[in-house]
Scaffold this active site. Structure first.
Site, mmCIF file in Angstrom:
data_model
loop_
_atom_site.group_PDB
_atom_site.id
_atom_site.type_symbol
_atom_site.label_atom_id
_atom_site.label_comp_id
_atom_site.label_asym_id
_atom_site.label_seq_id
_atom_site.Cartn_x
_atom_site.Cartn_y
_atom_site.Cartn_z
ATOM 1 C CB CYS A 47 -12.117 48.325 6.499
ATOM 2 S SG CYS A 47 -11.951 49.792 4.575
ATOM 3 C CG HIS A 50 -21.372 46.490 -7.997
ATOM 4 N ND1 HIS A 50 -23.012 45.850 -8.793
ATOM 5 C CD2 HIS A 50 -22.028 47.364 -7.349
ATOM 6 C CE1 HIS A 50 -23.200 46.900 -7.608
ATOM 7 N NE2 HIS A 50 -22.515 47.766 -7.112
ATOM 8 N NE ARG A 56 -3.121 -2.140 3.657
ATOM 9 C CZ ARG A 56 -4.460 -2.265 3.284
ATOM 10 N NH1 ARG A 56 -5.323 -1.977 2.728
ATOM 11 N NH2 ARG A 56 -4.826 -3.803 3.073
ATOM 12 N NE ARG A 67 -17.260 49.132 0.445
ATOM 13 C CZ ARG A 67 -17.238 48.019 0.612
ATOM 14 N NH1 ARG A 67 -18.371 47.048 1.741
ATOM 15 N NH2 ARG A 67 -15.579 47.132 0.418
ATOM 16 N N GLY A 83 -7.639 51.102 2.804
ATOM 17 C CA GLY A 83 -9.055 50.060 2.372
ATOM 18 C C GLY A 83 -8.335 49.408 1.195
ATOM 19 C CG ASN A 118 -11.380 46.246 -1.656
ATOM 20 O OD1 ASN A 118 -11.024 45.332 -1.508
ATOM 21 N ND2 ASN A 118 -12.887 46.543 -1.217
ATOM 22 C CD GLU A 174 -10.172 53.834 -0.334
ATOM 23 O OE1 GLU A 174 -10.911 52.505 -0.813
ATOM 24 O OE2 GLU A 174 -11.251 55.154 -0.034
#
Ligand code: PEP
Ligand code: MG
Length: 856
Positions: free
Chosen positions: A806, A430, A82, A537, A741, A743, A720
């Site tokens: 965030c 989005h 095995r 937001r 931020g 993003n 950001e």
């Protein structure tokens, strides 16, 4: 290589004894587990383990003295081989049973066990050898009877015809060939790619175990089966498995016919009734394995003339829900510490508990693979517009909203749909952000689908076409789009989950807040144990039907006076929004971000929409079209948005600040005192902060004067843009907190559009340009360096400064590790990711503090 070492505890080839030098990292998980079973004095057949090194050398062509290797098993023994990889999930070549079978032994076994048993065993070996060692086509056995002496002689004849050699009769040769073929199979390209896809390192080794066969066939009660003490889907205690008389390997599971239940069962015969002593012994052995191996184990067993042998033990395969219950019950039974139970659950697996999932055992007709943007699975009829989604919801029909990409205009359609599928976009587009916020399953970037929205047709790469009304399923957990309606597993937040979360909070040392825009989000956030809202937001509040028109009036206002008039109408609505959020959060911090997006996002994009708007505002169509054109920008994400709007149209932020303060007074009047946090988006220069702060302070003073009520508030800056991070030292003295931020910061650091990156991201990741999608996993090297610089410079200038993140990364376990190491106060993420973040944060704290014992 010498086999004489078998008896001498050679680390390369060793008989598994309680003291043999066997380790998972050198011999693999199976070999180590067998040693643990031997140490527990469980009835494990004699086994020899070959190390990764030994197997690697066999693959390279070195020969092994297999005659010597077979010595510990005695003459005429049958053995099996095995695989034993380091992590059982990495797989390995299939086991080969009954090595040592030859014509002479066959005659002997016919006498001892009966002709049927002997033939079946020899046949199994001939077939495995032909396919795995001689690499013959499995189809050659299609016409061979599957049992009995005829089957055997036909199989042997087929083997000889194909290979032009007789079937090898020397057990040492048979074993050498099996070992060589298994060793080589592991080093093949396909096997390597497969295991790398499961997370194995490129140089992962394979160990092999050679084990004496406990036959499972013959006289008296003989057979084989598999047992575990819990249900793999739920983790609830339940003796689970099957037993099949006169069988070997896992036949009891694969050859359903004739397999019996283990415990007494209304549905059919059971091992408990057939062989009660063997059954009791099995239960005892499996329970002992659970306690001493500190894990819920599945045992493969054989019964030989009533006696139980344990051939193998593996971790019970389990769903996420079962994993949680198993870890909790091991801890509650005192088998592992609570802290270890916390580390046994992969944080992302928690997602499976919070959302419906496609049943892992269901058949999947996969149409296409997109990006898994918001977890959970949903089935519904295809609709191609927000209006159709609403109509469908009104009829009570579940629908999947299919769009090229979504825009704020689609929000109501998203609320009406059970899932969203888009052609474009990436993890922070989005649809993805809104979907995660709402807990709405979402697959984006399904660019292999051809979208013909004019004809309302979706065309799959295999040519199949789908129209409005056709039923599809999207799996936002893994990004798949499926045809039809597969079986689902429902979401559960059961007692085990709640216990796990409670334990996580006892250990966690970084805060977890939620990004929440609406009362519904805020309630979800509280239910999931968020310690406040880290990002609200506010623009999402303007998309409600009644507000959108006022908002558009504000955008179309001719001068400051008209704009103020429209804003005055929005003020009470905003005040009520904020007051409700404060009430729901019951005194927990709520961080409200001032208006951020470009104004054109609130305007219709097509001609019909323009006409409707002209009607609503009582303006000529040409005025509306011209105004929309005026507002359009070449690069809106870098244009008139965020604080730039706040500076050029100060009335907007003034209205919002007033609404926040009035809501603070209102909510504090009948509830816990509220200290609102106000955050300025897209800052790149100190002066922006000074200007906004002066105005917000003035509004606060005015509200205090008008009402005679005092209140406190905290003003912060959203970091950001790269410049805000670099200039944090001059920005920080003007604010109470900085929230990263990530993003936008990722978008601007890479110069990579968050809405368009989906088009090439998979190519980029596949070709190793980026190790991961940086919108998904924080780029600690580049964006992370900006975070470190911003944090250090900000703190240097303002020692009491609160720091947080965030962006969407806030819910990501790797990003949480980074933020914790940087000493951030909290992370903020979509409400549905809050439990994942709580567990990930707890694991970091626990791992820093302790080391757990490993079963020896
Ligand atoms: C961000 O940019 O990281 C952020 C949280 O804001 P938004 O996603 O709304 O731009
Ligand atoms: Mg942003």
């Amino acid at each position: 290589m010498k086999g004489a070492a078998v008896q001498q505890n050679d680390p390369d080839i060793t008989l598994i004894t309680p003291v043999a030098p066997v380790a998972t990292s050198t011999h693999g998980g199976r070999a180590k587990c067998l040693q643990r079973l031997v140490r527990l004095d469980l009835p494990v057949p004699k086994t020899v383990a070959l190390s990764f090194d030994a197997v690697h050398r066999i693959a390279a062509g070195e020969t092994l003295d297999t005659q010597d290797l077979l010595k510990p098993f005695g003459p005429s023994a049958l053995v099996c081989v095995r695989p034993s990889s380091e992590d059982p999930d990495w797989g390995g070549p299939g086991a080969v049973l009954n090595i040592g079978m030859n014509d002479a032994l066959y005659v002997e076994l016919c006498d001892q066990l009966g002709q049927d048993a002997a033939s079946a065993m020899y046949l199994r070996f001939v077939q495995a050898y032909a396919i795995h060692v001689a690499r013959l086509d499995p189809d050659m056995f299609d016409d061979v009877p599957s049992d009995g002496p005829e089957g055997l002689s036909e199989a042997l004849r087929a083997y000889e015809d194909e290979t032009e050699e007789s079937f090898p009769q020397d057990p040492a040769v048979q074993l050498a060939e099996v070992l060589r073929s298994m060793a080589r199979a592991w080093e093949g390209t396909t096997a390597r790619l497969l295991r790398q896809a499961k997370g194995a390192p490129a140089d992962a080794g394979l160990g092999l175990v050679v084990q004496e066969m406990a036959l499972g066939m013959g006289l008296g009660e003989c057979g084989s089966g598999v047992i575990q003490l819990v249900n793999s889907k739920t983790g609830e205690p339940q003796i689970t498995g099957r037993y099949l008389s006169q069988s070997q390997g896992r036949d009891a599971l694969s050859k359903g016919a004739g397999a019996m239940f283990l415990g007494r069962d209304e549905r059919g015969p059971s091992l408990q009734e057939l062989e009660p002593e063997a059954y009791d012994a099995l239960i005892d052995h499996t329970r002992l394995m659970r306690v001493r191996l500190r894990e819920e184990m599945q045992a493969e067993f054989t019964i030989e003339n009533g006696h139980v042998h344990l051939l193998d033990g593996v971790r019970v395969a389990r769903s996420a829900r079962a994993a949680v219950r198993i870890a909790i019950s091991l801890a509650e039974d005192g088998i592992i510490p609570k802290e270890e139970a916390l580390t046994r659950i992969e944080p992302r697996a928690i997602n499976e508990l919070l959302h419906r999932q496609v049943d892992p055992e269901a058949e999947r007709d996969r149409l296409v693979q997109g990006i898994a943007a918001s977890p959970g699975a949903a089935t519904g009829r295809i609709v191609f517009s927000a209006a159709e989604a609403q109509a469908s919801a009104a009829r009570g029909e579940a629908c999947i909203l299919v769009r090229r990409e979504t825009s704020p205009e689609d929000i109501r359609g998203m609320h009406a749909a059970v899932g969203v599928l888009t052609e474009r976009g990436g993890i922070t587009s989005h649809a993805a952000v809104i979907g995660r916020g709402m807990g709405l399953p979402c697959v984006v970037g399904a660019s292999a689908l051809t979208f013909n929205l004019r004809r309302s047709v979706l065309r799959a790469p295999d040519g199949r076409e789908f129209r409005a009304g056709d039923i599809i399923t999207i799996d936002g957990t893994n990004g798949e789009v499926l045809v039809g309606e597969p079986e689902m597993l429902e979401a559960t937040q059961d007692d085990a989950f709640l216990t796990l979360m409670g334990w996580a909070d006892e250990h966690r040392d970084i805060g977890v807040r939620a990004n929440a825009d609406t009362p519904a989000d805020a309630k979800t956030a509280r239910n999931f144990g968020a310690q406040g809202i880290g990002l609200c937001r506010t623009e999402h509040m303007f998309f409600e039907a009644d507000r959108l028109t006022v908002m558009r009036e504000m955008i179309f206002a001719d001068g400051v006076g008209d704009r103020r008039a429209a804003l005055d109408r929005l003020l009470p609505m905003q005040r009520e929004d904020f007051a409700e959020l404060f009430r729901i959060m019951q005194g927990q911090p709520v961080c409200i971000r001032l208006f951020d997006p470009p104004l054109h996002e609130f305007l219709p994009s097509d001609r019909a929409g323009h006409r409707e708007l002209a009607e609503a505002l009582d303006l000529p169509l040409s005025d509306v079209t011209r105004r929309v054109e005026d507002l359009s920008e070449y690069n809106p994400m870098l244009g008139m948005r965020g604080v730039r709007l706040g500076i050029t149209m100060p009335e907007i932020y003034e209205m919002q600040a007033r609404a926040i303060f009035e809501a603070t007074i209102e909510a504090s009047r009948d509830g816990d005192p509220v200290v609102p946090e106000i955050m300025i988006p897209l800052v790149s220069a100190k002066r922006e902060v000074e200007l906004v702060k002066t105005r917000v302070d003035a509004i606060a003073a005015a509200v205090r004067n008008e009402t005679g009520v005092t209140f406190a508030y905290r003003l912060g800056v959203m970091v950001e843009t790269p410049r805000a991070a670099l200039r944090a030292a001059e920005i920080a003295p003007h604010c109470a907190f900085l929230s990263f931020g990530t993003n936008d910061l990722t978008q601007m650091t890479y110069g990579l559009s968050r809405d368009d990156a989906g088009r090439f991201m998979s190519t980029y990741v596949q070709q190793g340009v980026y190790p991961e999608d940086p919108f998904h996993v924080l780029d600690v090297d580049g964006v992370g360096e900006l975070l470190s610089i911003g944090a250090a410079r900000g703190r240097g200038a303002h020692p009491g400064l609160t720091l947080s993140i965030c962006g969407e990364h806030g819910g990501n376990p790797e990003s949480i590790a980074f933020c914790r190491a940087e000493g951030f106060s909290y992370v903020s993420c979509s409400p549905f990711r809050v439990p994942v973040a709580r567990l990930a944060a707890a694991q970091l704290a626990v791992r820093d503090k302790m080391q757990f014992p490993v079963a020896k």
